[in-house]
Design an enzyme around this catalytic site. Structure first.
Site, PDB file in Angstrom:
ATOM      1  N   CYS A  67       0.885  -1.147  -0.158  1.00 32.21           N
ATOM      2  CA  CYS A  67       0.069   0.322   0.039  1.00 32.21           C
ATOM      3  C   CYS A  67       0.746   1.077  -0.092  1.00 32.21           C
ATOM      4  O   CYS A  67       1.534   1.597   0.793  1.00 32.21           O
ATOM      5  CB  CYS A  67      -0.964  -0.129   1.117  1.00 32.21           C
ATOM      6  SG  CYS A  67      -1.974   1.480   1.269  1.00 32.21           S
ATOM      7  N   HIS A 144      -1.912  -4.558 -10.891  1.00 32.00           N
ATOM      8  CA  HIS A 144      -2.754  -3.777 -11.328  1.00 32.00           C
ATOM      9  C   HIS A 144      -2.875  -4.049 -12.692  1.00 32.00           C
ATOM     10  O   HIS A 144      -1.916  -4.500 -13.361  1.00 32.00           O
ATOM     11  CB  HIS A 144      -1.868  -2.417 -11.255  1.00 32.00           C
ATOM     12  CG  HIS A 144      -1.938  -1.862  -9.850  1.00 32.00           C
ATOM     13  ND1 HIS A 144      -3.067  -0.931  -9.133  1.00 32.00           N
ATOM     14  CD2 HIS A 144      -0.987  -2.205  -8.619  1.00 32.00           C
ATOM     15  CE1 HIS A 144      -2.672  -0.883  -7.976  1.00 32.00           C
ATOM     16  NE2 HIS A 144      -1.803  -1.259  -7.620  1.00 32.00           N
ATOM     17  N   GLU A 193      -9.993   0.187  -6.140  1.00 29.63           N
ATOM     18  CA  GLU A 193      -8.878  -0.604  -5.347  1.00 29.63           C
ATOM     19  C   GLU A 193      -9.696  -1.943  -5.216  1.00 29.63           C
ATOM     20  O   GLU A 193     -10.644  -1.983  -4.489  1.00 29.63           O
ATOM     21  CB  GLU A 193      -8.680   0.210  -4.119  1.00 29.63           C
ATOM     22  CG  GLU A 193      -7.255  -0.268  -3.719  1.00 29.63           C
ATOM     23  CD  GLU A 193      -6.530   0.592  -2.729  1.00 29.63           C
ATOM     24  OE1 GLU A 193      -5.518   0.348  -2.101  1.00 29.63           O
ATOM     25  OE2 GLU A 193      -6.964   1.897  -2.769  1.00 29.63           O
ATOM     26  N   CYS A 202      -4.453   6.316  -4.630  1.00 28.60           N
ATOM     27  CA  CYS A 202      -3.888   4.679  -4.445  1.00 28.60           C
ATOM     28  C   CYS A 202      -2.317   5.027  -4.828  1.00 28.60           C
ATOM     29  O   CYS A 202      -2.016   5.094  -6.019  1.00 28.60           O
ATOM     30  CB  CYS A 202      -4.519   3.782  -5.375  1.00 28.60           C
ATOM     31  SG  CYS A 202      -3.736   2.089  -5.369  1.00 28.60           S
ATOM     32  N   GLY A 205      -1.324   2.400  -7.311  1.00 24.23           N
ATOM     33  CA  GLY A 205      -1.893   2.597  -8.511  1.00 24.23           C
ATOM     34  C   GLY A 205      -1.175   3.671  -9.181  1.00 24.23           C
ATOM     35  O   GLY A 205      -0.907   3.511 -10.416  1.00 24.23           O
TER      36      GLY A 205
END
Length: 267
Positions: A67, A144, A193, A202, A205
């Protein structure tokens, strides 16, 4: 804590162990009506290899390997440079004025590292969901799929995001990113997400999308990535690691009774 509005509950168990964290407890704590509420829960634990260990749980209770925004929050909380263990591998953290710089490690592009259900080219994947076609797949500690579109704001991401997230092509589910080119070193990004839904920001991301855009020759590093919650700066050169820089903030501190959530139902 939060990073660009992507919010976290951080539990520090490095010096004082907590009872075992479970998906049910994480989900109960994450309920914004009957719990504390968060996009991700962050658990700090001792490590035998590096400075400490960091675990990340989504609001649906699922544990994930990385994260980015949460890692900046951890750097701010720790208050000094550190190398920490995560489920996605070791990462380096360094607090800065108003935020942090995080070395997220090297991106992975092999189909089985994403992972995908079967082999395919991950640079331009020969798949699509309605108007979203030809994504790139990148693993930056978690998987992703990145779609480059004319207008990221025009995409019905609240509808298409969960469809793509749960597609059988992605056995561990996937984070869904839609982005458009806003300048030679600027991207505008929205993210669905996995396990959390639409989010104001994110970090992984932003990292994955910047890497995908650089790899396709759409932008040059360092890249400013604008999300609904604000901007991150992502630097990456092919063959190297990803360095993310951005803000983090402590919202409040407090206490709760663990037994209120041990049954998974919330207080």
């Amino acid at each position: 804590m939060h990073g660009l509005g992507n919010d976290f509950v951080v539990l520090d168990a490095r010096a004082c162990p907590l009872p075992m964290m479970t998906a049910d407890i994480a989900r109960a704590l994450g309920d914004r009506r009957t719990g504390i509420g968060f996009d991700q829960l962050i658990l700090l634990e001792p490590s035998e290899v590096h400075d400490f260990r960091v675990r990340f749980f989504n609001s649906d209770g699922s544990e994930v390997g990385a994260c980015g925004n949460g890692s900046r929050a951890v750097a701010l909380l720790h208050g000094a440079p550190a190398v920490v263990d995560t489920g996605g591998g070791p990462i380096a953290l360094e607090p800065t004025a108003g935020g942090a710089r995080v070395d997220m490690g090297a991106p992975r592009f092999d189909w089985d590292a994403i992972p995908l259900a079967y082999p395919m080219d991950t640079h331009i994947m020969p798949v699509g969901w309605e108007t979203l076609e030809g994504p790139m797949a990148v693993n930056v500690g978690n998987p992703h799929a990145i779609f480059f579109v004319e207008d990221a704001d025009a995409v019905e991401l609240d509808r298409l995001g969960p469809i793509i997230e749960h597609d059988p092509l992605f056995p561990e589910r996937v984070n869904v990113n839609v982005a458009h080119i806003a300048g030679p070193d600027h991207l505008k990004l929205r993210v669905w997400e996995r396990g959390a839904g639409l989010t104001r920001a994110c970090g992984t991301g932003a990292c994955a999308t910047a890497v995908a855009a650089i790899r396709r020759g759409l932008v040059k590093s360092p890249v400013r990535v604008t999300l609904p919650g604000g901007d991150l700066t992502i630097a990456w050169e092919p063959g190297g690691t990803i360095v993310m820089t951005g803000p983090a903030t402590t919202s409040f501190t407090g206490t709760f009774d663990w037994d209120d959530y041990a049954g998974g139902a919330g207080a």
